[in-house]
Design a protein around this motif. Sequence first.
Motif: not given
Length: 233
Positions: A200-202, A220-223, A226-233
């Motif tokens: 989720h972190n641009p 390589q972008p994350n492909i 979906d899995y449960p993880i939030g934005m870093r920090y």
Amino acid sequence: MARYATTDIHGCLLSLRHLLEEKIKLKPQDELYVLGDYVNKGPDSRGVLDYLMQLHQRGYQIVCLRGNHDHDLLRAAQGEITLTWGSVDDYRLTLDSFGVERPEDIPERYLRWINDLPYQFDIPGFMLVHAGYDFRQPPAEMRQQWHTMLNIKEFVFDASRTGGRRVVHGHVPTPTSEVEAQVKAQKGSIGLDTGCVYRHNPELHHLAALDLDANKLYLQPNIEPDYPIGMRY
């Protein structure tokens, strides 16, 4: 023949496969150095280990180093009760990928593979390590500090302690623009962790590979699904 380094996969199997098979088009005669953190945080820790082990079995020239998350998973499987997981979701994602309820139940072949991983590796022109070194120490001593090699977050590179070799490492998620700048400037120390797992972190959400001889960075972008993880920090 080309030499590549990548790092901090964190269970992102689809992203890793696309990076190696479609972006850099890895060939059996190429050399691939993976600088640790195969497990935890992402959706398929076991799949990443299976894929890397299969590449080796198929004759690819691959060297994998130990990361702090790999080391912690091994300790957890050995009954270490002080292990700190990032979150309950992280804990469950990792164990579910192995099909087990407890770290102690992870199949032995994965634990043996992790246990055999080296902390560092030298190749012509480069020193490879997961996190880095404490360059305040004499060269012989800094290369015996296993905890530092797995965990250090900041250090000041000193070429006089590397025999003229550059250091390539991971461990600290770094915006892709900063990594691109490090590579372009041919810094003495390059951190390749572009935070692939933080989908989720641009500024992150990429898996990076560096062609060590051409000084070319692949992103390589994350492909992953979906899995449960939030934005870093």
